[in-house]
Structures are given as structure tokens and as C-alpha cells.
Design a protein around this motif. Structure first.
Motif, short mmCIF file in Angstrom:
data_model
loop_
_atom_site.label_atom_id
_atom_site.label_comp_id
_atom_site.label_asym_id
_atom_site.label_seq_id
_atom_site.Cartn_x
_atom_site.Cartn_y
_atom_site.Cartn_z
N HIS A 279 0.90 -1.12 0.00
CA HIS A 279 0.00 0.00 0.00
C HIS A 279 0.94 1.18 0.00
O HIS A 279 2.04 1.07 0.45
N VAL B 85 -9.56 1.71 -2.59
CA VAL B 85 -8.57 2.42 -3.38
C VAL B 85 -8.84 2.19 -4.86
O VAL B 85 -9.00 1.05 -5.30
N LEU C 75 -5.01 7.05 -0.72
CA LEU C 75 -4.54 5.70 -0.42
C LEU C 75 -5.07 5.14 0.89
O LEU C 75 -4.85 3.97 1.19
#
Length: 235
Positions: A26, A153, A148
């Protein structure tokens, strides 16, 4: 504001996922230098001047396939903890620990002697410099970080892809927020087999670039209560 505080107010945060064949990261972003230069009121602030729409690139079918893989991986993880190394635009290196819990929460604690802490929660990002006894508050939606830490997302909604490259075993994607490209751009670089985060860089509103590397990544961890408690904020 001192040069050190101004420099570190353009923080670059990272989120990562590790382990397994589908290991992925991520990402994370930096806070816009211009926004971080002063405390931002939580309400009643002046409206920003409408930004000119950013120019996106034309994506091939293969590019879109990779973006789909990236989105799927990003959305497969809700928590992680990792060590990080940050390199700022002046070449200064700092290290620290980052925790993430999606949606909407992150904490970045820098290692001593750097007296800095950044916590994202409740729709805002709070930056604390303990040495200067100074706190800066920035609405999360004004930072790439907000993209994010969402519940879902997406690299198709609300963002414009301004760069894409896949070669030498690496996939690189650059995005900006479509409605406010001046807030900064985020470039993510991944290994393609398996898909896993290699590095990323953020260019803030002042053109300052920050690069981050993650290591010792642990995904799916239980995060202690209170980790994302916001520092005391100015009245």
C-alpha cells in the motif's frame, strides 16, 4: 518556521504489504509543502482556486491489466507495520516506523534524534515537531495520502494517471488527484513478479521530491489501541 520544520512538513508516508505470492504494498504520500507551511483551519477556510485539469496519458490494454492487479492488491490489505527510510530533496536520510489501518488511519514515528511525529485520523493529518513545540494540521483530502487511505482504493476514480512504465521487471505508476493536481504527485514503483512495492517518491506543491523505502514489513498485524490518537492540536 525553521527550514528543518518546513522541510519535514513535506512528509512522505508509506504503507506496505508483505509476504506471500501476492505480496503487495500500500502506498503513501507526502503532504503538500505549501499546505504544510501553516496551520490549516478545520472549517471556514478560503476556497481554493479551481485547478486546471491535469493531462493524463493513454494507457494500453497491458497497462490497464497491471493497474487492475495493483488495485486488487492495494485493497486486499487493511493493516500493516513496517520500518522505513526516507530521503528528502536535500539528501537527508531519516528512519522510522509506520503503522497503517485502512480506512483513514496512519502513524509515522521517526527514530531519535528526529523529534517528528505524523498521525492521520478523523479526516486530517496532524504533524508534530516536539523540539519546536509546533503542530500543523492539514485536511486529509488535500494530500495524496487521502487517496490511499480510502475504504476502496481506485486508480480510476478521482485520480489522473500522468505516468506509467513497465520494463526491467518493474512497474511504475504516477498519479495526481484530478480535482487538485497542485497538491502533489505520487509515483509508486513495484516489482512485477510477484507484485510488491520497491519504492516510491512524492513531489509536493513546491516541487520538492521525497523518496521512501520500506523494510521489515508485517501485514495483517493487530495494532495496539491508541496508535492513531491525534496529537494535541492548536485551538
Amino acid at each position: 518556521m525553521t527550514s528543518r520544520s518546513s522541510k519535514f512538513s513535506a512528509l512522505c508516508l508509506a504503507l506496505s504489504v508483505g509476504g506471500g505470492v501476492s505480496a503487495f504494498a500500500h502506498a503513501a504520500p507526502a503532504l503538500a509543502q505549501g499546505a504544510a507551511a501553516q496551520s490549516v483551519p478545520q472549517s471556514g477556510g478560503q476556497s481554493a482556486t479551481p485547478a486546471e485539469a491535469p493531462e493524463g496519458i493513454t494507457l494500453s490494454a497491458s497497462d490497464k491489466m497491471w493497474l487492475g492487479k495493483i488495485e486488487k492488491a492495494l485493497n486486499s490489505v487493511t493493516t500493516f507495520q513496517a520500518h522505513m527510510q526516507q530521503l528528502d530533496t536535500d539528501g537527508k536520510r531519516t528512519t522510522g516506523v509506520v503503522w497503517m489501518q485502512r480506512p483513514g488511519q496512519m502513524r509515522l514515528a521517526y527514530d531519535p534524534p528526529t523529534p517528528l511525529l505524523l498521525v492521520a485520523n478523523q479526516g486530517k493529518v496532524v504533524f508534530r515537531d516536539n523540539q519546536l513545540d509546533q503542530t500543523t494540521v492539514i485536511p486529509m483530502e488535500r494530500t495524496p495520502l487521502g487517496l490511499l487511505l480510502r475504504q476502496h482504493v481506485s486508480l480510476k476514480e478521482d485520480v489522473t494517471i500522468t505516468g506509467f512504465q513497465h520494463e526491467g521487471g518493474l512497474v511504475q505508476v504516477t498519479v495526481v488527484r484530478t480535482s487538485s493536481p497542485g497538491d502533489g504527485s505520487l509515483t509508486l514503483v513495484f516489482y512485477d513478479n510477484p507484485v510488491s512495492l520497491r519504492s516510491w517518491s512524492v513531489v509536493d506543491a513546491q516541487g520538492r521530491e521525497t523518496r521512501v523505502t520500506l523494510f521489515d514489513v508485517k501485514s495483517g498485524v493487530a495494532i495496539p489501541a491508541g496508535t492513531f490518537t491525534l496529537p494535541a492540536q492548536p485551538d
